[in-house]
Write a protein that holds these residues in place. Structure first.
Motif, PDB file in Angstrom:
ATOM      1  N   GLU A   1       0.829  -1.199   0.000  1.00  0.00           N
ATOM      2  CA  GLU A   1       0.000   0.000   0.000  1.00  0.00           C
ATOM      3  C   GLU A   1       0.867   1.254   0.000  1.00  0.00           C
ATOM      4  O   GLU A   1       0.617   2.205  -0.754  1.00  0.00           O
ATOM      5  N   LEU A   2       1.916   1.237   0.822  1.00  0.00           N
ATOM      6  CA  LEU A   2       2.785   2.407   0.903  1.00  0.00           C
ATOM      7  C   LEU A   2       3.545   2.610  -0.412  1.00  0.00           C
ATOM      8  O   LEU A   2       3.769   3.744  -0.846  1.00  0.00           O
ATOM      9  N   SER A   3       3.927   1.510  -1.057  1.00  0.00           N
ATOM     10  CA  SER A   3       4.602   1.617  -2.357  1.00  0.00           C
ATOM     11  C   SER A   3       3.691   2.246  -3.396  1.00  0.00           C
ATOM     12  O   SER A   3       4.128   3.073  -4.209  1.00  0.00           O
ATOM     13  N   ALA A   4       2.409   1.867  -3.363  1.00  0.00           N
ATOM     14  CA  ALA A   4       1.438   2.450  -4.300  1.00  0.00           C
ATOM     15  C   ALA A   4       1.277   3.944  -4.049  1.00  0.00           C
ATOM     16  O   ALA A   4       1.167   4.745  -4.982  1.00  0.00           O
ATOM     17  N   LEU A   5       1.289   4.337  -2.770  1.00  0.00           N
ATOM     18  CA  LEU A   5       1.158   5.752  -2.426  1.00  0.00           C
ATOM     19  C   LEU A   5       2.365   6.552  -2.916  1.00  0.00           C
ATOM     20  O   LEU A   5       2.225   7.648  -3.449  1.00  0.00           O
ATOM     21  N   HIS A   6       3.547   5.977  -2.740  1.00  0.00           N
ATOM     22  CA  HIS A   6       4.754   6.670  -3.193  1.00  0.00           C
ATOM     23  C   HIS A   6       4.818   6.759  -4.717  1.00  0.00           C
ATOM     24  O   HIS A   6       5.219   7.783  -5.278  1.00  0.00           O
ATOM     25  N   SER A   7       4.418   5.685  -5.401  1.00  0.00           N
ATOM     26  CA  SER A   7       4.510   5.667  -6.862  1.00  0.00           C
ATOM     27  C   SER A   7       3.556   6.664  -7.509  1.00  0.00           C
ATOM     28  O   SER A   7       3.804   7.152  -8.619  1.00  0.00           O
ATOM     29  N   SER A   8       2.456   6.991  -6.816  1.00  0.00           N
ATOM     30  CA  SER A   8       1.505   7.961  -7.360  1.00  0.00           C
ATOM     31  C   SER A   8       1.761   9.376  -6.844  1.00  0.00           C
ATOM     32  O   SER A   8       0.941  10.271  -7.069  1.00  0.00           O
ATOM     33  N   ASN A   9       2.898   9.549  -6.159  1.00  0.00           N
ATOM     34  CA  ASN A   9       3.271  10.883  -5.637  1.00  0.00           C
ATOM     35  C   ASN A   9       2.137  11.487  -4.816  1.00  0.00           C
ATOM     36  O   ASN A   9       1.719  12.625  -5.033  1.00  0.00           O
ATOM     37  N   THR A  10       1.640  10.703  -3.868  1.00  0.00           N
ATOM     38  CA  THR A  10       0.484  11.123  -3.076  1.00  0.00           C
ATOM     39  C   THR A  10       0.811  12.295  -2.161  1.00  0.00           C
ATOM     40  O   THR A  10      -0.058  13.132  -1.888  1.00  0.00           O
ATOM     41  N   TRP A  11       2.051  12.376  -1.672  1.00  0.00           N
ATOM     42  CA  TRP A  11       2.419  13.479  -0.786  1.00  0.00           C
ATOM     43  C   TRP A  11       3.890  13.834  -0.909  1.00  0.00           C
ATOM     44  O   TRP A  11       4.688  13.082  -1.474  1.00  0.00           O
ATOM     45  N   ASP A  12       4.203  15.007  -0.371  1.00  0.00           N
ATOM     46  CA  ASP A  12       5.582  15.464  -0.206  1.00  0.00           C
ATOM     47  C   ASP A  12       5.829  15.658   1.286  1.00  0.00           C
ATOM     48  O   ASP A  12       4.953  16.148   2.015  1.00  0.00           O
TER      49      ASP A  12
END
Length: 230
Positions: free
Chosen positions: A4-15
């Motif tokens: 789940e965290l990898s998916a969040l990072h790959s979609s640039n969900t936050w900075d």
């Protein structure tokens, strides 16, 4: 949780940024979901990062939240039209649908529990995309999805904004209904539907589930003789 965290990072969900003066953060937590298939057996286990929406403040980190939802009467009419015309029904699933929504508001979130960046515990997540749990997430996702479908050339029903359609001069038709992240399509234009699928694959992480079998508690059996809905 790692997936789940990898998916969040790959979609640039936050900075990761320092919290600006005068701003507040919303919390988040992990929830665990058991996905069950049409036969009642466990399909897969899933962890999802969810925002604690009760920590949001109206006018500060969210505004309008309304998002259209397909009415059950419209869904039944949609399936009936396909059955009457002997049109095939196809189902698509958008993976992590809410993560595709683009936020208009400035939202800061605490780092996920158990995954605080080493040496950067003083930083917070400045959300670029919506997350499950945010009050405005359904609206942000539906806006993004609608834009993509309208870009393809389909029109939106004035009676139900979750239903889209396309009619060509050669009597070719495509109909689409969306319920959150579940999509059902029917048509008498096989080439058109393949173009539509490719268009959605290009814009979102989309899983083609093939012919529709189960949707919102409705079982659908398709054969050469027609469509049975129960």
């Amino acid at each position: 949780m790692v997936d789940e965290l990898s998916a969040l990072h790959s979609s640039n969900t936050w900075d990761l940024v320092p919290l600006p003066p005068g701003k507040t953060t919303v919390g988040c937590r992990w929830i665990y979901i058991v996905k069950v298939g049409p036969d009642g057996n466990i399909d897969r286990l899933k962890a999802r990062l969810v925002v604690k929406e009760y920590t949001q403040i109206y006018g500060l980190d969210y505004g309008d939240t309304f998002s259209p939802v397909a009415k059950m009467s419209s869904i039944r009419l949609f399936l009936s039209i396909a059955a009457i015309h002997h049109w095939p029904l196809y189902q698509l699933d958008i993976k992590n649908a809410f993560l595709h929504g683009e936020l208009q508001e400035e939202v800061y979130m605490k780092q996920p529990p158990g995954f605080v960046a080493q040496g950067e515990s003083n930083l917070v997540c400045c959300l670029r995309r919506s997350l499950y749990g945010l009050k405005q997430s359904p609206r942000a996702w539906f806006g993004r999805f609608s834009s993509a479908v309208l870009q393809f050339g389909m029109a939106r029903s004035e009676a139900n904004h979750s239903v889209f359609y396309s009619h060509s001069s050669s009597d070719k038709c495509i109909y689409l209904v969306v319920y959150v992240d579940d999509i059902v399509i029917t048509e008498n234009d096989q080439k058109g539907i393949q173009r539509l699928k490719q268009h959605l694959f290009h814009h979102f992480q989309t899983k083609d589930l093939g012919k529709l079998k189960y949707f919102l508690g409705i079982e659908v059996a398709q054969s050469r003789q027609g469509i049975l809905i129960s």
